[in-house]
Structure formats: C-alpha cells, structure tokens
Scaffold this active site. Structure first.
Site, PDB file in Angstrom:
ATOM      1  N   LYS A 134       0.831  -1.207   0.000  1.00 11.85           N
ATOM      2  CA  LYS A 134       0.000   0.000   0.000  1.00 11.85           C
ATOM      3  C   LYS A 134       0.862   1.254   0.000  1.00 11.85           C
ATOM      4  O   LYS A 134       0.556   2.232  -0.692  1.00 11.85           O
ATOM      5  CB  LYS A 134      -0.921   0.004   1.228  1.00 11.85           C
ATOM      6  CG  LYS A 134      -1.775   1.267   1.345  1.00 11.85           C
ATOM      7  CD  LYS A 134      -2.791   1.154   2.473  1.00 11.85           C
ATOM      8  CE  LYS A 134      -3.637   2.421   2.548  1.00 11.85           C
ATOM      9  NZ  LYS A 134      -4.738   2.294   3.525  1.00 11.85           N
ATOM     10  N   HIS A 271      -7.768 -28.980 -37.951  1.00 14.34           N
ATOM     11  CA  HIS A 271      -9.001 -28.433 -37.385  1.00 14.34           C
ATOM     12  C   HIS A 271      -9.535 -29.271 -36.236  1.00 14.34           C
ATOM     13  O   HIS A 271     -10.721 -29.572 -36.144  1.00 14.34           O
ATOM     14  CB  HIS A 271     -10.057 -28.265 -38.472  1.00 14.34           C
ATOM     15  CG  HIS A 271      -9.592 -27.409 -39.613  1.00 14.34           C
ATOM     16  ND1 HIS A 271      -9.259 -26.082 -39.464  1.00 14.34           N
ATOM     17  CD2 HIS A 271      -9.363 -27.710 -40.929  1.00 14.34           C
ATOM     18  CE1 HIS A 271      -8.860 -25.597 -40.632  1.00 14.34           C
ATOM     19  NE2 HIS A 271      -8.909 -26.571 -41.525  1.00 14.34           N
TER      20      HIS A 271
END
Length: 510
Positions: A134, A271
């Site tokens: 902080k 695919h």
C-alpha cells in the site's frame, strides 16, 4: 535505512541480505529467518527488540504491532505521519522482504490434518506485505527471490529502488497475497461444506497475433503447475514461427490423442480432428500409416509422435508442408534436417504419463463449464461382444485402436480402421449415419473394401449404420451402446455376420 526480513522460502536470502547490509542497511528479522541469517554471520535486530514485546502464542503474534506497521505505513511526505512516528519512538521501515507460510505445500501432503493446515495460514506475513504494498511510494516490498538481484542492483546504483520498480513490486505483492487467500478460501470452504467457488490462476505465457480470426485479439495463459505433460504451455519450441491461437488448439487436440497410446504412434491433425493416425512396430512405420491414411488433408497440418524423431522420420516429413511437429525428443541429425524448414514449428513436449486428474474448462456466455478431462478409456474385453461372431486377436487389436481414435473426433464421430491405420474419419455431422457415410466412402475411395472395423463415439440410434457399414466391407463394430434400439443393431449385425463390441462408455466431444 531499515529492512524487515521474514520469509518461508529462503532461496538466495543470505546473499540478498548481505548485499543490503554491505550498503549500510539495518536488518530486522523474525524467528527462523533470524536464526539463518545469524548463523551466516549477518547481524540482525530481533523483532522483539523493535516492538518491545515478546513473540507470543507459539509465534502466532510477533509482527502485529504499531512499531512494525507504523514504520511501514507512515507516509514520508506527510509531516503529521512523521511527527507521530517521532512521538512514539517508531523508526521507518523502508524495505519489507516477506513471503508466506507454505500453505499450498502443506495441504498437498498425504494425510495432512486440518490442524496442520490451519497452523500454516500466515497472518502477520500478509499484513506486512499488504502494508508495504500500500505504501509503495516509500517502501519496497519483495516477495519473490527472483526480484532480489534487481532490487540490490538499483539500491547499489541509486541509493534506493526506483518508483517504477516499487510500483511493479507492489502489484506482484498483491498478487502473492491474492493467490494465497484463494488457496485458503478453497480449502476452508471444502472443510466447511460450503458451495464451491471457482478460483482460476494462470500466468501469461505469450501474447498472440490474433485469435481464431484476425479481428479477434488473444493471449495464451499457462497453469502454474510446471509439471504438466502433453501440454503446449510447458513445451519447448526449438524453431519456427510463433504459435497462433489455432495452432495451440490443434496441437492440444493432437497431444490428447497421443496421450492414449503406449505403443509407437503417430497422428496427423487438422481443425482439431485426426486426418490420419497409425500404430506400428517403429515410429517410422506408425508415421507411414498415418500419412498414407490421408495424404491430402495433412497439408498444412500438425503431427505428433510419441517416440524420438530419427533422421529417417525427419526426412519423411521434409517434403510435406506442416505447421507443427511434436515429439518427446529429436536426434541431432533429425534437427539438422528439420532446420532447413525455417517456418516449421518444432516442439519438444513432455509425454510422461500423469497420474492425477485434470480439469477441463470451457467458457460460455456469462459462465464457465468445468469437467474432468476425458483422459481415461475403458479397455476392451471379450465379454463386451454381444454378437454371435466373436473377434479374433487381430480384429480385437484394431477395434481397440479405432475405439481410442474415435474418442478424439468431434461428435457425431465415426472412424474406420484396419491394421492399425485410420482409413476414414467422419466428424461432427448432425446424424450418425451421415458421419458413417463420410468415413466409409473415404475408405472405399482409397481402395479399402473388406475386413474393416468401424468405431462410433456414441450409441447407434438405429440399425441403418450397421447395414451401411456391411455394404462397405465392415466386419466389426465397436460402440458404447445405450440406445433403446441396441437390440435392433445386434440383430442386424448377427443377420449380416458382423462382430460387435458394446463398451458401456461413450466419448462425446463437442
């Protein structure tokens, strides 16, 4: 300048702290950290000397004190804060080096008790980390030993870390505590019998040029577990262009197929469906079968094998346009041959069989589906035969091969095989007989019209697939069963002299 050091992971700690001390920093340390530093000749200040209060409750309380958090959280640019510190005899703490109790490692141990887990929930550590994070404008927070060198280098050169570095370290610190709390929350909710919450934790592996299509942005994230076999996330790329979104999807599908085979096996994929697969006495023979199964569709495809790539195999790949090749290893001669194809992506993939279960995640609009990865497959047995005609050994081996392959084909899925080679693949049709027709016609077009084996990923809803299969030379069928018309299919198979195995296990792949 003062640093407070209290770590569980002591990797590189002594060298780091000695570096700080040589630059004139005072070192405050706690418990086991202090013992380690003192034994290595590092002069430290005990945490109780700072707080004027002993560690209590078996060490549960030692750093939760205003003389610790005041020294960390006070803003140096606010005179009232600094005056408060002075009035209360509190000195600033300018660097906090903390990482947390090994909660994850503790709960991973066999037979761990809840009491053991609870005692490895860190309280003071996260508080110090969050306080320092902080107040990042004034305080450097270091949680990861990988950042020690950067921090030392900047302090050595500039007297302190840069604002930019402190901000990055603050963000890392909040990530560290978030991950920690996530693990604890997951464990405690399970102990309490509360509904599950899904916490996912992945690190960025690489940005991708685009997603499935050029207008879609995409990134590739990896799970935190470095030991993840059959995974592109932990694979090593030896050469070639960067992997694309579609490359990764296709390669993952190929690796899931390889996972099911122990004998020499090769698969070509396009695919997300196999276009050719084969098993053989050698990996070269397996590849020959896979390639000859469909020499057209493999163009621009992906190949995966489960044995070391030899010069002979690399030479067989060289004339073919491939996007990716994957194997557990390559001989130096093979790599020399593949190096002539500059754009070919050559991947080394860990193919050691894993023992634990893995989850599969699929996002849907507004939600997430989670299931066990379909990584197991029932072994075929003679007792599964439901027809009058029983399979001989060679037929049985091919039925098992077809059963393993069809598991990885998009539903509705039908695969036609013979002699350890795919001959036709019918994928993703809206009805099963349509998939069967595609696979059977592929086999027929290649000149295969007798002694064929048909595998289906789901039950046969009608006997029409059985009748069609017989017309194209199929002599054996393997399918999961489960239809109300199963008996119709068995009767039709007996009428046509076919063998049929019913596995009792389906493998839909949507």
């Amino acid at each position: 300048m003062r640093a407070l050091v209290s770590v569980s992971d002591k990797t590189g700690l002594v060298e780091f702290v000695k570096g700080l001390q040589s630059l004139g920093w005072e070192i405050i340390a706690t418990g086991g950290t202090q013992k380690l530093l003192d034994s290595n000749g590092v002069k430290t200040i005990g945490i109780s000397e700072v707080t004027g209060f002993p560690e209590i409750c078996d060490g549960r309380v030692k750093t939760l004190h205003p003389k610790v958090h005041g020294g960390i959280l006070a803003r140096r640019d606010v005179p009232a804060h600094m005056e408060t510190l002075k009035e209360n005899g509190i000195e600033t703490i300018d660097l906090v080096c903390v990482n947390l109790y090994p909660f994850k490692q503790t709960i991973a141990k066999e037979g761990v008790t809840m009491e053991d887990a609870i005692e490895n929930i860190d309280i003071g550590g996260p508080s110090m980390v969050r306080s320092a994070a902080k107040n990042w404008r004034d305080v450097t927070i270091v949680c990861n030993p990988a950042d020690y060198d950067t921090v030392l280098s900047e302090i050595r050169e500039n007297g302190n870390t840069s604002r930019e570095t402190r901000l990055k370290l603050s963000a890392k610190a909040y990530t560290h505590t978030a991950e920690y709390d996530m693990m604890i929350a997951t464990y405690m909710r399970a102990q309490a019998g509360l509904d599950e919450k899904l916490f996912l934790e992945y690190d960025i592996k690489q940005g991708l040029r685009y997603g499935e299509n050029p207008h879609q942005s995409a990134k590739f994230f990896k799970a935190l577990d470095d030991k993840c076999p059959f995974s592109l996330a932990t694979a090593t790329q030896l050469q070639g262009k960067e992997l694309s979104y579609n490359n990764i999807q296709d390669a993952n599908a190929a690796l899931n197929i390889v996972r099911d085979f122990d004998e020499p096996f090769a698969v070509g994929l396009k695919h997300m469906n196999p276009c050719g697969a084969g098993v053989g006495a050698t990996i070269e023979e397996a590849w020959k079968k896979a390639y000859e199964a469909d020499t057209v569709s493999i163009y621009g495809g992906i190949v995966a094998v489960n044995r070391e790539v030899s010069a002979e195999l690399a030479a067989a790949w060289k004339p073919i346009f491939l996007e990716i090749v994957m194997a557990p290893s390559y001989t130096p001669e093979a790599l020399e041959i593949l190096a002539t194809k500059k754009n070919l992506r050559v991947m080394v993939v860990d193919m050691d069989k894993e023992t634990g279960k893995a989850n599969q995640y699929v996002s849907v609009n507004g939600g997430m589906l989670v299931q066990d990865l379909d990584s197991t497959i029932v072994k075929l047995t003679p007792e599964m035969c439901v027809t009058k005609v029983k399979p001989d050994a060679s037929l049985f081996a091919d039925m098992e091969f077809g059963w393993k392959i069809v598991k990885h084909v998009k539903s509705n899925a039908i695969v036609v095989v013979k002699n350890g080679q795919t001959l036709g693949v019918g994928a993703g049709q809206m009805n099963r007989v349509g998939s069967a027709e595609i696979a059977l016609k592929e086999a027929q077009a290649a000149g295969h019209t007798e002694g064929l084996i048909l595998a289906s990923d789901g039950f046969l809803p009608f006997d029409d697939t059985v009748a069609l299969a017989a017309q194209y030379g199929v002599t054996a069928i393997v399918q999961p069963g489960g239809s109300i018309r199963d008996n119709d299919c068995v009767v039709k198979a007996d009428e046509l002299g076919l063998t049929m195995l019913v596995t009792g296990e389906r493998h839909f792949k949507h």
